[in-house]
Design a protein around this motif. Structure first.
Motif, short mmCIF file in Angstrom:
data_model
loop_
_atom_site.label_atom_id
_atom_site.label_comp_id
_atom_site.label_asym_id
_atom_site.label_seq_id
_atom_site.Cartn_x
_atom_site.Cartn_y
_atom_site.Cartn_z
N TRP A 1 -77.25 21.98 38.73
CA TRP A 1 -78.14 21.53 39.79
C TRP A 1 -79.44 22.32 39.77
CZ3 TRP A 1 -77.05 17.14 42.14
CH2 TRP A 1 -75.73 16.70 42.14
N LEU A 2 -79.35 23.61 39.45
CA LEU A 2 -80.58 24.41 39.33
C LEU A 2 -81.42 23.93 38.15
CD1 LEU A 2 -82.32 26.82 40.24
CD2 LEU A 2 -81.00 28.24 38.67
N LEU A 3 -80.76 23.65 37.02
CA LEU A 3 -81.50 23.18 35.85
C LEU A 3 -82.12 21.81 36.09
CD1 LEU A 3 -79.14 24.29 32.93
CD2 LEU A 3 -81.22 25.40 33.76
N ALA A 4 -81.50 21.00 36.94
CA ALA A 4 -82.06 19.69 37.24
C ALA A 4 -83.31 19.80 38.10
CB ALA A 4 -81.01 18.82 37.94
N ALA B 1 -70.24 27.29 33.17
CA ALA B 1 -69.37 26.12 33.43
C ALA B 1 -69.75 24.94 32.56
CB ALA B 1 -69.45 25.74 34.92
N GLY B 2 -70.07 25.19 31.29
CA GLY B 2 -70.37 24.11 30.36
C GLY B 2 -71.78 23.58 30.44
N ALA B 3 -72.62 24.14 31.30
CA ALA B 3 -74.00 23.67 31.44
C ALA B 3 -74.87 24.28 30.34
CB ALA B 3 -74.55 24.05 32.81
N PRO B 4 -76.05 23.72 30.07
CA PRO B 4 -76.97 24.33 29.11
C PRO B 4 -77.35 25.74 29.51
CG PRO B 4 -77.65 22.09 29.64
CD PRO B 4 -76.55 22.44 30.59
N ASN B 5 -77.90 26.52 28.56
CA ASN B 5 -78.24 27.90 28.87
C ASN B 5 -79.40 27.96 29.86
OD1 ASN B 5 -80.95 28.37 27.37
ND2 ASN B 5 -79.64 27.42 25.82
N ALA B 6 -79.58 29.14 30.45
CA ALA B 6 -80.52 29.29 31.57
C ALA B 6 -81.96 29.04 31.18
CB ALA B 6 -80.39 30.69 32.17
N LEU C 1 -86.90 31.48 38.14
CA LEU C 1 -85.85 30.48 38.02
C LEU C 1 -84.96 30.72 36.80
CD1 LEU C 1 -87.87 27.28 38.99
CD2 LEU C 1 -86.25 28.55 40.40
N THR C 2 -85.54 31.24 35.74
CA THR C 2 -84.71 31.55 34.56
C THR C 2 -83.74 32.68 34.86
OG1 THR C 2 -86.53 30.85 33.12
CG2 THR C 2 -84.79 32.17 32.13
N LEU C 3 -84.21 33.70 35.57
CA LEU C 3 -83.32 34.80 35.96
C LEU C 3 -82.22 34.30 36.88
CD1 LEU C 3 -82.60 37.79 36.07
CD2 LEU C 3 -84.25 38.06 37.94
N ALA C 4 -82.57 33.43 37.82
CA ALA C 4 -81.56 32.88 38.71
C ALA C 4 -80.52 32.08 37.93
CB ALA C 4 -82.22 32.00 39.78
N GLY C 5 -80.98 31.29 36.94
CA GLY C 5 -80.03 30.53 36.13
C GLY C 5 -79.12 31.42 35.31
N ALA C 6 -79.64 32.56 34.84
CA ALA C 6 -78.82 33.48 34.06
C ALA C 6 -77.73 34.13 34.92
CB ALA C 6 -79.69 34.55 33.42
N LEU C 7 -77.99 34.25 36.20
CA LEU C 7 -77.00 34.86 37.10
C LEU C 7 -75.93 33.89 37.55
CD1 LEU C 7 -79.40 36.99 39.37
CD2 LEU C 7 -78.00 37.77 37.45
N ALA D 1 -84.21 29.56 44.07
CA ALA D 1 -83.59 30.56 43.20
C ALA D 1 -82.52 31.36 43.93
CB ALA D 1 -84.67 31.49 42.65
N VAL D 2 -82.90 31.92 45.09
CA VAL D 2 -81.94 32.75 45.83
C VAL D 2 -80.81 31.90 46.39
CG1 VAL D 2 -81.69 34.32 47.80
CG2 VAL D 2 -83.74 34.43 46.37
N GLY D 3 -81.12 30.67 46.81
CA GLY D 3 -80.07 29.79 47.35
C GLY D 3 -79.04 29.43 46.30
N ALA D 4 -79.49 29.19 45.07
CA ALA D 4 -78.53 28.85 44.02
C ALA D 4 -77.61 30.02 43.72
CB ALA D 4 -79.29 28.44 42.76
N VAL D 5 -78.16 31.22 43.65
CA VAL D 5 -77.33 32.40 43.38
C VAL D 5 -76.37 32.65 44.54
CG1 VAL D 5 -77.38 34.89 42.97
CG2 VAL D 5 -79.09 33.41 41.89
N ALA D 6 -76.85 32.48 45.77
CA ALA D 6 -75.99 32.70 46.94
C ALA D 6 -74.85 31.69 46.99
CB ALA D 6 -76.83 32.62 48.22
N LEU D 7 -75.14 30.43 46.66
CA LEU D 7 -74.08 29.43 46.67
C LEU D 7 -73.04 29.70 45.58
CD1 LEU D 7 -76.09 26.14 47.28
CD2 LEU D 7 -74.55 27.28 48.87
#
Length: 318
Positions: A155-158, A219-224, A209-215, A137-143
């Motif tokens: 990639w997070l959703l996958a 870019a055209g990906a599905p919602n968090a 993980l949902t909060l991380a996806g919302a942040l 979660a934190v790595g995805a937001v940091a990247l």
């Protein structure tokens, strides 16, 4: 403590180990507040073949405790109105011994409810799995925000649907719990404990993980939140399959199957990896038909899990 007490037949069946799981759990809860029934159950268990072994374990524990308790230091018991320390007591005849009482040592301990909760959650909220969830979660937001990667959400959703599946695999069994042999022998083991630890895994991973996806930028990906139903369906599918092949094998099949279905075609696609992944995830996650299919799969897996409930009494016994 209520007016209800365990009958002799109920106590005998509990001691023999043939009491159904729900009844055994109810009786254990009653024993926490009823000393009389606890004494009767203890006597009944001692009368079974397990009695000598339990006596040996008890004596070993008491011997270890006696060796760990500090020596008792006697202290004088002052009279009710407390004379000045060191002054002679006029009420005590000369030469008679001073009344003493041992110093009582109280060891801190958690209440029965807290102990039961911590035992039930067990490895589900500790070990290597929890840091791994935080890293994802934190790595995805940091990247996305620190590394300038604007399309990190696909990639997070996958990866998100397999995170709770991995947590389930790491929450039950001798590979995860050093006390698993004792845990598996209790009436509360089996599907009840597996579901309790699965709930703990979901309670941590789903919101994080949902909060991380919302942040992350869309870019055209599905919602968090599009991965929640797939993650739940894969988790229930893992539990249902575990009744046939075991927990670790089941989670490897479901989690590996999802990753192969999502990432396999992407790695061999001629175009950009992230764009292809976003399009594939949109087909799998976006829209009412896709979400309805995942919901139906979750219901079907839950029904199969309920039908395979007896198999969990023998799950990961060795």
């Amino acid at each position: 403590m209520t007016g209800w007490h365990a009958s002799d037949h109920l106590v005998a069946r509990y001691a023999d180990g043939c009491l159904p799981e729900a009844d055994a759990w109810s009786l254990e809860k009653h024993l926490e507040s009823c000393g009389g029934c606890a004494l009767r159950v203890s006597r009944a268990v001692r009368a079974t073949a397990a009695g000598p072994a339990l006596d040996g374990i008890r004596e070993k524990i008491l011997a270890d405790v006696r060796g760990a308790v500090p020596a008792r230091v006697p202290e004088a018991v002052p009279p009710a109105h407390g004379p000045v320390p060191g002054a002679p007591d006029p009420a005590r005849p000369a030469g008679s011994p001073v009344r003493t009482r041992p110093r009582v040592y109280r060891w801190p301990s958690a209440g029965p409810g807290a102990v039961r909760l911590l035992w039930a959650l067990g490895p589900a909220v500790r070990g290597a799995w929890l840091p791994a969830v935080l890293l994802v979660a934190v790595g995805a937001v940091a990247l996305a925000h620190g590394g300038g990667i604007a399309n990190a959400r696909p990639w997070l959703l996958a990866l998100a649907p397999v995170v709770p599946v991995a947590g389930v695999a790491l929450s039950y069994g001798p590979h995860a719990d050093p006390m698993h042999e004792i845990t598996a022998a209790t009436p509360s083991a089996g599907l009840r404990l597996v579901l309790t630890r699965t709930a703990a895994v979901l309670a941590v991973s789903l919101p994080l993980l949902t909060l991380a996806g919302a942040l992350l930028p869309s870019a055209g990906a599905p919602n968090a939140a599009a991965w929640l139903l797939p993650g739940l369906a894969l988790t229930l599918a893992s539990l249902a399959l575990a009744g046939y092949v075991g927990l670790r094998t089941a989670t490897a099949v479901t989690g590996g199957g999802w990753l192969c279905a999502v990432l396999g075609p992407v790695l061999t696609a001629p175009g950009g990896l992230t764009d292809e992944l976003g399009e594939r995830l949109s087909r799998y996650l976006d829209g009412a038909p896709a979400q309805g299919g995942w919901a139906a799969a979750a219901v079907l897996c839950a029904a199969l899990l309920a039908a395979r409930r007896p198999a969990f009494h023998f799950l990961e016994k060795s």
